[in-house]
Design a protein around this motif. Structure first.
Motif, mmCIF file in Angstrom:
data_model
loop_
_atom_site.group_PDB
_atom_site.id
_atom_site.type_symbol
_atom_site.label_atom_id
_atom_site.label_comp_id
_atom_site.label_asym_id
_atom_site.label_seq_id
_atom_site.Cartn_x
_atom_site.Cartn_y
_atom_site.Cartn_z
ATOM 1 N N MET A 18 90.274 53.589 26.527
ATOM 2 C CA MET A 18 90.061 54.804 25.736
ATOM 3 C C MET A 18 88.598 54.875 25.329
ATOM 4 S SD MET A 18 92.001 56.051 22.250
ATOM 5 C CE MET A 18 91.034 55.095 21.094
ATOM 6 N N THR A 19 87.764 55.358 26.210
ATOM 7 C CA THR A 19 86.337 55.501 25.909
ATOM 8 C C THR A 19 86.143 56.595 24.861
ATOM 9 O OG1 THR A 19 85.763 54.822 28.143
ATOM 10 C CG2 THR A 19 84.066 55.981 26.895
ATOM 11 N N ILE A 20 85.264 56.345 23.882
ATOM 12 C CA ILE A 20 84.987 57.302 22.819
ATOM 13 C C ILE A 20 83.605 57.899 23.037
ATOM 14 C CG2 ILE A 20 84.594 57.560 20.337
ATOM 15 C CD1 ILE A 20 86.737 55.417 19.912
ATOM 16 N N ASP A 21 83.521 59.225 23.014
ATOM 17 C CA ASP A 21 82.237 59.919 23.125
ATOM 18 C C ASP A 21 81.526 59.895 21.778
ATOM 19 O OD1 ASP A 21 81.491 60.999 25.689
ATOM 20 O OD2 ASP A 21 83.278 62.250 25.592
ATOM 21 N N VAL A 22 80.322 59.354 21.763
ATOM 22 C CA VAL A 22 79.466 59.431 20.580
ATOM 23 C C VAL A 22 78.358 60.427 20.909
ATOM 24 C CG1 VAL A 22 77.948 58.213 18.987
ATOM 25 C CG2 VAL A 22 79.955 57.046 19.952
ATOM 26 N N MET A 23 78.409 61.597 20.284
ATOM 27 C CA MET A 23 77.415 62.634 20.499
ATOM 28 C C MET A 23 76.373 62.539 19.383
ATOM 29 S SD MET A 23 79.166 63.652 23.030
ATOM 30 C CE MET A 23 78.049 64.923 23.623
ATOM 31 N N ASP A 45 83.032 46.860 19.387
ATOM 32 C CA ASP A 45 83.832 47.494 20.444
ATOM 33 C C ASP A 45 82.870 48.306 21.300
ATOM 34 O OD1 ASP A 45 85.399 49.306 21.958
ATOM 35 O OD2 ASP A 45 86.986 49.298 20.444
ATOM 36 N N ARG A 46 82.708 47.938 22.542
ATOM 37 C CA ARG A 46 81.646 48.504 23.379
ATOM 38 C C ARG A 46 82.132 49.609 24.329
ATOM 39 N NH1 ARG A 46 77.178 46.030 22.834
ATOM 40 N NH2 ARG A 46 76.325 46.593 24.873
ATOM 41 N N ASP A 47 83.363 50.061 24.158
ATOM 42 C CA ASP A 47 83.901 51.089 25.056
ATOM 43 C C ASP A 47 83.593 52.476 24.494
ATOM 44 O OD1 ASP A 47 85.159 52.512 27.004
ATOM 45 O OD2 ASP A 47 87.187 51.814 26.530
ATOM 46 N N PHE A 48 82.353 52.909 24.658
ATOM 47 C CA PHE A 48 81.936 54.232 24.197
ATOM 48 C C PHE A 48 80.856 54.757 25.136
ATOM 49 C CE2 PHE A 48 79.215 51.148 22.037
ATOM 50 C CZ PHE A 48 77.952 51.653 22.276
ATOM 51 N N ARG A 49 80.612 56.061 25.033
ATOM 52 C CA ARG A 49 79.536 56.710 25.770
ATOM 53 C C ARG A 49 78.651 57.443 24.774
ATOM 54 N NH1 ARG A 49 78.705 59.145 30.912
ATOM 55 N NH2 ARG A 49 76.518 59.797 30.969
ATOM 56 N N THR A 90 67.960 54.679 28.471
ATOM 57 C CA THR A 90 68.838 54.914 29.616
ATOM 58 C C THR A 90 68.668 53.846 30.683
ATOM 59 O OG1 THR A 90 67.185 56.445 30.545
ATOM 60 C CG2 THR A 90 68.935 57.405 29.205
ATOM 61 N N ASP A 91 67.473 53.244 30.778
ATOM 62 C CA ASP A 91 67.262 52.161 31.735
ATOM 63 C C ASP A 91 67.989 50.884 31.316
ATOM 64 O OD1 ASP A 91 65.690 53.737 33.312
ATOM 65 O OD2 ASP A 91 63.776 52.987 32.529
ATOM 66 N N ARG A 92 68.031 50.663 30.036
ATOM 67 C CA ARG A 92 68.590 49.397 29.541
ATOM 68 C C ARG A 92 70.100 49.419 29.397
ATOM 69 N NH1 ARG A 92 67.239 49.418 23.064
ATOM 70 N NH2 ARG A 92 69.119 48.363 22.349
ATOM 71 N N ASP A 93 70.701 50.622 29.239
ATOM 72 C CA ASP A 93 72.140 50.688 28.974
ATOM 73 C C ASP A 93 72.716 51.919 29.661
ATOM 74 O OD1 ASP A 93 74.730 50.877 27.813
ATOM 75 O OD2 ASP A 93 74.029 49.752 26.063
ATOM 76 N N ASP A 94 73.594 51.693 30.635
ATOM 77 C CA ASP A 94 74.116 52.826 31.401
ATOM 78 C C ASP A 94 75.157 53.628 30.630
ATOM 79 O OD1 ASP A 94 76.290 51.133 31.444
ATOM 80 O OD2 ASP A 94 76.266 50.805 33.617
ATOM 81 N N ARG A 95 75.459 53.231 29.408
ATOM 82 C CA ARG A 95 76.352 54.051 28.570
ATOM 83 C C ARG A 95 75.584 55.146 27.843
ATOM 84 N NH1 ARG A 95 78.572 49.691 24.702
ATOM 85 N NH2 ARG A 95 76.337 49.221 24.835
ATOM 86 N N VAL A 96 74.267 55.161 27.953
ATOM 87 C CA VAL A 96 73.437 56.129 27.240
ATOM 88 C C VAL A 96 73.043 57.266 28.176
ATOM 89 C CG1 VAL A 96 71.301 56.496 25.947
ATOM 90 C CG2 VAL A 96 72.530 54.314 25.736
#
Length: 298
Positions: free
Chosen positions: A1-6, A28-32, A53-59
């Motif tokens: 259950m990925t959570i969107d952080v806007m 908990d690292r399951d977010f975007r 964005t280079d360091r973390d593909d969730r960003v």
């Protein structure tokens, strides 16, 4: 259950960076994380966001071609949501490491559409404090949910409570994405758009979970945009328009107690009273007249 952080962004660079780092430091690292830059003029930002964005593909990072303003940027964020649950965080607030995990726990209840977790208030320097207004928020919330560490509320009781005094902390609130996208933010509001959104969801049967687990730090600026709008009277004009809408909407639902609370808007009037000395000190006489009109409005 990925959570969107806007993260709609425009403002202090150092505070924004602290907010971003607090998100990336979640247990908990399951977010975007999606950052939507409303064109803040700082030459150091392109390199900073590129490094993120280079360091973390969730960003994910986007920059608006024209400035949309706060409400417009919030609405743009809604169009970028990809997952089932969403947070629209303030770019000067701080997530404590347990935030995402706390939100995820709240949404284990399939009937919940909104989660309000426990919040600390911090000042410009990051020091935890509790202004009078936040003490009132805590009183109103506890009057509704009692001493429960977790409570799910719905219908007229929560509508009446929130319209008496808005105790939600918008940047800390998590939303079921289908609910927030269905209703969106009302374009005409710049101060109460978050309360209007929550009220729209509640009036359609949405349920709000209130958790005592402190996992978020909400930054309250003494000279924020909303406080400036309050001093010159604009905030209260917007609030009155919203309260009038709520009276009509609540009456249609047969929520007479909530409609009466909207008509009286006690905490809003008391807020205006507390600001009067500061308005006098600043000699903002047109603002004082507007505050006085708001206080005595029948």
């Amino acid at each position: 259950m990925t959570i969107d952080v806007m993260l709609p962004y425009y403002g202090d660079v150092a505070m924004m960076k602290a907010a971003v780092e607090s998100i990336l430091a979640q247990d908990d690292r399951d977010f975007r994380l999606t950052i939507v830059d409303d064109g803040y003029p700082d030459e150091s930002l392109p390199a900073y966001f590129a490094s993120l964005t280079d360091r973390d593909d969730r960003v994910r990072y986007l920059r608006n071609e024209v400035n949309l303003g706060a409400n417009g940027n919030y609405r743009k964020c809604l169009g970028l949501i990809e997952h089932d649950y969403t947070v629209i965080m303030g770019a000067d607030d701080i997530m404590l490491p347990n935030y995402i995990g706390t939100i995820r726990k709240g949404f284990r209840n399939p009937d919940v559409d909104i989660v309000q977790p426990g919040v600390e208030v911090i000042d410009e320097d990051g020091v935890v404090y509790e202004p009078l207004g936040d003490k009132v928020k805590d009183f109103l919330r506890r009057r509704l949910v009692g001493e429960s560490t977790e409570a799910v509320v719905a219908g007229e009781p929560v509508a009446k409570s929130l319209i008496t005094g808005d105790w939600l902390y918008f940047p800390s609130v998590a939303w079921r994405s289908t609910a927030i996208k269905q209703h969106s933010f009302r374009e005409q509001y710049n101060v109460v758009q978050d309360l209007a959104l929550a009220m729209d969801i509640i009036m359609e049967g949405g349920r709000l979970m209130v958790s005592d687990t402190v996992c978020f730090q909400y930054r309250r600026h003494r000279e924020s945009d909303s406080s400036v709008r309050a001093l010159d009277g604009r905030r209260f004009a917007e609030e009155r328009a919203f309260f009038d809408e709520c009276v009509r909407d609540f009456k249609k639902l047969g929520w007479d107690d909530a409609a009466n609370a909207a008509r009286l808007h006690i905490s809003s009037r008391l807020h205006a009273v507390t600001l009067a000395p500061k308005v006098v000190q600043k000699r903002m006489w047109p603002g004082l007249r507007k505050l006085a009109a708001h206080v005595v409005r029948l």
